[in-house]
Scaffold this active site. Structure first.
Site, PDB file in Angstrom:
ATOM      1  NE  ARG A  18      65.815  58.738  58.652  1.00 24.56           N
ATOM      2  CZ  ARG A  18      64.837  58.959  59.526  1.00 24.56           C
ATOM      3  NH1 ARG A  18      65.093  59.079  60.804  1.00 24.56           N
ATOM      4  NH2 ARG A  18      63.594  59.087  59.127  1.00 24.56           N
ATOM      5  NE  ARG A  38      59.077  53.794  57.785  1.00 21.73           N
ATOM      6  CZ  ARG A  38      60.008  53.975  56.861  1.00 21.73           C
ATOM      7  NH1 ARG A  38      60.619  55.128  56.767  1.00 21.73           N
ATOM      8  NH2 ARG A  38      60.350  52.990  56.063  1.00 21.73           N
ATOM      9  CB  SER A  59      64.347  55.988  57.276  1.00 21.72           C
ATOM     10  OG  SER A  59      65.324  56.695  56.590  1.00 21.72           O
ATOM     11  CG  ASP A  81      61.967  58.077  50.885  1.00 24.19           C
ATOM     12  OD1 ASP A  81      62.126  59.101  51.567  1.00 24.19           O
ATOM     13  OD2 ASP A  81      61.044  57.255  51.084  1.00 24.19           O
ATOM     14  CG  ASP A  86      59.860  64.879  48.979  1.00 21.53           C
ATOM     15  OD1 ASP A  86      60.979  64.985  49.514  1.00 21.53           O
ATOM     16  OD2 ASP A  86      59.481  63.811  48.446  1.00 21.53           O
ATOM     17  CG  HIS A  87      61.736  64.208  53.087  1.00 22.93           C
ATOM     18  ND1 HIS A  87      61.411  63.741  51.847  1.00 22.93           N
ATOM     19  CD2 HIS A  87      61.689  63.141  53.915  1.00 22.93           C
ATOM     20  CE1 HIS A  87      61.168  62.440  51.922  1.00 22.93           C
ATOM     21  NE2 HIS A  87      61.343  62.050  53.172  1.00 22.93           N
TER      22      HIS A  87
END
Ligand code: MIC
Ligand code: SF4
Length: 644
Positions: free
Chosen positions: A537, A379, A535, A119, A64-65
């Site tokens: 990440r 965000r 995030s 995520d 999706d990203h």
């Protein structure tokens, strides 16, 4: 003493530790999710662990990203994830099927289950009563392999909702009010539980908007009860069998209680550049708007987009505004197409984007220079939109649509008669874009396809006895992972290529940082409070690791990033006396003698500022298990040691 909702789920999944606030607990994880920007790395890590098939009840890999595909990189990574998923027992949600959190809520989430996702907005699942948490990719890989997920036992916060939202005021305004009151660090170490009579007035998608954006509070997660409303949502998704009732005990004890009278709320916006810089639309006044983006995992549900369509129907988007809309899932998109609402959006002049994260992560739709962009996202960190000087405001879909028509900030309560949209009794169910894994007997035949963009992740050495390095960067409060490791269309395709990504590390704060690291070979970063918010990440830890960062000394850390640093083998240290922060300058040489011993023993650690000639104390906010991980040089080394 009774239990809160979250405590009940924790208790039934507790593998290790005591449920006392602050102590480390290990949880059994029922479900995992990954998305493509963190997934490639997570699956490389999963492969490195050598587990043939996931041990969870359900694991789903979403794409999706990274859907812009401006070169071979994304398509190659998608193919890698698809083949890994097929081989190892993971469901694969194809690009086009939607944003992970929206689709997971619709099709896979189950009340009372635990979910971790690579995520930070995984808490969206709290909207149907899941204990859903964001985590680093390595933690998700471990959970897929059947390992526990460790958190420190959070405090319990209850938010009592009373009354009912006035027409045109939205679930987004509720979470903006919570952010206004609690701030972006107010939720750290806490689980937010929603209760009270007002809960009954909120549908599941509305609840999910609130739990989704609870991530911006820094909270471990947020959760709503699973009640009759949850039941009808699951029923409409053809999954009534997944429903269980889940309520807190009447005598449950909370560490904090907040009251929000829904009927007193007004349409609001989070102003640049922080989700907690909240003002009412009236306070902001009729300022000019250049762009409006509707979508993201916060506000892209059927309910959201039907309301937007009703507002736009028969009108035209203001000539000075660009309006884009990305439906959250194929289910939503398809339903809008069938009932004609999509035609209303198109006719009004909306630019329809595919069902994906899109502009939310800077994948297209960057605003014009100094552009004012109203977004229904979660965000608005500086530079995240792809335009360094853009002014991004976070608003509800109603405020976004109203402002797209007028070209200025517009309070939707001025629109007149409310639009009354009900959730359908049957959603359109078609899971044809979810590819199931290969049956066990065929998994050995699945070949994993790797493109040239996939580079090995950095290897680490056990921690040295003495940590001695220069302060290669000093930053302020609330540094986000978007500062540490930016995303966006130009960089995101390289999430499986740490050497390339390293050229952009801290680019928003200081473009010279990567070069300085290369020159010095090793370094320390000094930060303010809430370092690493945002995030999940793990690249925000893996890239500094690659650049030789040995420790980060900060006033305080965000939860997921702190765990990611430890997993990467970088020391997260907090000042015992915060005023020392002011006495350290960039390029000061810092040294921790006997670092291994100090970490192993716990307690205060002495750091010498060799440049300025003074010592100060810090503490590693790590559990015993995490201390061992850091000493081993990261979680992968530690897991290997444990398996020897
Ligand atoms: C985000 O909203 O910042 C992201 C992109 O979804 C991240 C994950 C990532 O960086 O890949 C998140 O929220 O964890
Ligand atoms: Fe995607 Fe944005 Fe949600 Fe992150 S916050 S998962 S980028 S939609």
């Amino acid at each position: 003493m009774g239990y809160t909702l979250a405590q009940k789920i924790i208790k039934s999944h507790l593998l290790s530790g005591e449920m006392t606030v602050g102590s480390e607990i290990g949880l059994r994880i029922d479900q995992t999710l990954t998305q493509d920007a963190t997934g490639t790395m997570a699956y490389l890590e999963f492969e490195a662990m050598g587990v043939p098939r996931v041990k969870t009840e359900r694991s789903v890999a979403y794409i999706d990203h990274n859907t812009l595909q401006t070169g071979f990189e994304n398509a190659d990574d998608h193919r890698f994830i698809q083949t890994v998923a097929k081989k190892h027992g993971i469901y694969y949600s194809r690009p086009g099927n939607g944003i992970c959190h929206q689709v997971h809520l619709e099709r896979f989430g189950i009340p009372g289950k635990t979910l971790i996702g690579s995520d930070s907005h995984t808490p969206t699942g709290g909207g149907i009563g899941m204990l859903a948490m964001g985590a680093g990719g390595l933690d998700v890989a471990v959970a897929m392999g059947g390992g526990a997920y460790y958190i420190s036992m959070p405090k319990m916060v209850r938010i009592n909702l009373t009354g009912k939202l006035r027409p045109w005021v939205s679930a987004k305004d509720i979470i903006l009010e919570v952010l206004r009151r609690m701030t972006v660090k107010g939720g750290v170490g806490k689980i937010i539980e929603y209760g009270g009579e007002g809960v009954k007035t909120l549908s599941v998608p509305e609840r999910a908007t609130i739990t989704n954006m609870g991530a911006e509070l820094g909270a471990t997660t947020s959760i709503f009860p699973s009640d009759e409303i949850t039941r009808s949502f699951l029923q409409a998704q053809g999954r009534e069998q997944d429903w269980v009732e889940l309520l807190p005990d009447a005598d449950a004890q909370y560490d904090e209680i907040l009251e929000i009278d829904l009927s007193s709320l007004k349409p609001m916006a989070a102003c640049p550049h922080s989700p907690d810089a909240v003002k009412t639309i009236q306070e902001i006044g009729p300022q000019k708007v250049d762009q409006v983006c509707i979508g993201s995992c916060t506000n892209s549900s059927y309910l959201d987009l039907m309301r937007v369509a009703a507002i736009l129907k028969g009108k035209t988007v203001c000539e000075t505004v660009s309006l884009s809309i990305a439906p959250g899932s194929k289910q939503v998109y398809n339903m809008l197409a069938q009932n004609g609402a999509l035609a209303d959006l198109i006719a009004a002049g909306a630019r329809i984007l595919e069902c994906a994260c899109g502009p939310c992560i800077g994948m297209g739709q960057s605003p014009n220079s100094k552009g004012v962009s109203l977004r229904t996202f979660n965000r608005n960190f500086e530079g995240r939109s792809g335009t360094a000087d853009a002014q991004v405001y976070l608003v509800s879909p109603e405020t976004a649509a109203a402002s797209a028509l007028t070209g200025v900030f517009t309070d939707p309560t001025t629109l007149g008669d409310p639009v009354d949209i009900e959730l359908p009794s049957h959603f359109l169910i078609n899971d044809n874009m979810v590819v199931p894994p290969a049956p066990v007997e065929e998994m050995d035949q699945v070949e994993i396809l790797r493109g040239p963009n996939i580079k090995p992740f950095p290897t680490t050495e056990p921690m040295e006895d003495v940590v001695s390095a220069k302060t290669l960067l000093k930053v302020g409060d609330n540094i986000t992972t978007d500062h540490i490791m930016p995303a966006g269309a130009k960089i995101l395709p390289y999430r499986s290529n740490i050497p390339y990504l390293s050229n952009f590390c801290f680019g928003v704060c200081d473009k010279e940082f990567p070069e300085r690291c290369r020159k010095e070979g090793k370094g320390i970063v000094v930060g303010g409070s809430n370092y690493g918010q945002g995030s999940s990440r793990e690249h925000a830890a893996l890239v500094p690791l690659y650049l030789g960062i040995k420790a980060v000394i900060a006033k305080s850390f965000a939860r997921i990033h702190c765990a990611n640093l430890a997993n990467a083998g970088i020391l997260p240290l907090v000042f015992l006396d915060e005023s020392v922060y002011d006495r350290i300058d960039q390029m000061d040489e810092l040294e921790i003698a006997n670092a291994r011993e100090a970490i192993a023993n716990g307690g205060p650690i002495t750091v010498e500022n060799k440049t300025k000639g003074f010592t100060f104390q810090v503490e590693a906010i790590l559990s015993q298990r995490q201390r061992d991980i850091v000493l081993a040089g990261g979680l992968l080394n530690y897991t290997r040691e444990q398996n020897q």
